[in-house]
Enzyme design. Sequence first.
Site, short mmCIF file in Angstrom:
data_model
loop_
_atom_site.label_atom_id
_atom_site.label_comp_id
_atom_site.label_asym_id
_atom_site.label_seq_id
_atom_site.Cartn_x
_atom_site.Cartn_y
_atom_site.Cartn_z
CG HIS A 125 88.95 29.78 24.96
ND1 HIS A 125 88.65 29.93 23.70
CD2 HIS A 125 89.30 28.58 25.11
CE1 HIS A 125 88.89 28.64 23.04
NE2 HIS A 125 89.14 27.96 23.98
CG ASP A 127 91.70 25.04 26.04
OD1 ASP A 127 90.38 25.61 25.52
OD2 ASP A 127 92.60 24.47 25.38
CG HIS A 280 92.96 28.56 21.93
ND1 HIS A 280 93.39 28.47 23.13
CD2 HIS A 280 91.99 27.69 21.50
CE1 HIS A 280 92.63 27.60 23.90
NE2 HIS A 280 91.89 27.13 22.93
NE ARG A 295 90.55 20.97 25.15
CZ ARG A 295 89.67 21.71 25.77
NH1 ARG A 295 89.20 22.69 24.72
NH2 ARG A 295 89.46 21.69 27.12
C1 OGA Z 1 89.68 23.84 21.65
C2 OGA Z 1 89.44 24.95 20.90
C3 OGA Z 1 89.60 25.45 18.52
C4 OGA Z 1 89.28 24.96 17.35
O1 OGA Z 1 89.71 22.64 21.36
O2 OGA Z 1 90.11 23.97 22.81
O3 OGA Z 1 89.40 26.04 21.28
O4 OGA Z 1 89.62 25.73 16.23
N1 OGA Z 1 89.34 24.43 19.39
O5 OGA Z 1 88.66 23.99 17.07
MN MN Z 2 89.99 25.98 23.56
#
Ligand code: OGA
Ligand code: MN
Length: 304
Positions: A125, A127, A280, A295
Amino acid sequence: MSVSTAIRPTETWQPPAPLAAHEFEIVPFAEGTGAEVLGLDLSRELGSADFSRIHQAHLDHHVLVFRDQRITPQQHIDFSRRFGRLMIHVLHQFHLPGHPEILVVSNVVEDGRPVGLGDAGRYWHSDISYKAIPSLGSLLHAQELPAEGGDTLFANMHLAYDTLPAALLAAVHGRRAVHSYLAKYGELQQRGNWRPNLSPEQLAQVREVVHPVVRTHPETGRRALFVSEGFTTRIEGLPEDESRQVLDELFAHSVRAAHVYRHQWRAHDLVFWDNRSLIHLATGCPAQLRRTLYRTTIEGDAPF
Ligand code: OGA
Ligand code: MN
């Protein structure tokens, strides 16, 4: 007044020096996507020359890995804000207490309560692509890492666009696709304990939106594919079966190994990626190993 502190006649007043330039290195990864930033301490404020260098490197490499950042949540927020407004995640129970700008990404359960979103990133995805104004980029700061697993993959959607087979390119030319926060929500609810039923107010915040399948990066002008299995549900104007088939082909092409950088987390890494250029994926780790990251998410602009 002692002689040593007296102002000598030859000294003249100087305006305060601008923030001293830090000495740091930006080292691109061999994979061709991403770069490592070495020797920069983000607990100190960046001067404008250093900030420009970081900004440019982010545009050039799409994901920057700042090693060994001993920063507080407030310093993480302050650095993030230099790139734009911060977005507040719809799942309020996973905000860091006192800091709604930080989403806690964690598989840790304390007293029967998950402290963070444990299944973040389970599908590829970008974000917040499910909003009319999606994210410019996100900054994820490692707090506690598992001894094995827990890597994050990043796929370069400029490369995906540049290498798109002609038939697929023709199929998506000028088309738009629907993005929905709920695309995988039911599946995630069945697989784990992190996804509450959403209130009517929350549902109103995540109504589905439409974005171009190919977007132009607003700062570099480069084109990128902007669809993902996590949030994209269908291509407008195509029959359902054709839309499904084209999306599946786009998803598979996007994440070919040649487009992917695998991030193996080290203690105190801060990773800053461009949601306009990459998608990602969290690869996951054994459930009994604790993994927690913080985050922040920067608001971008409407894709075109
Ligand atoms: C996010 C995500 C991936 C991870 O925090 O946006 O997709 O590896 N994390 O934690
Ligand atoms: Mn993410």
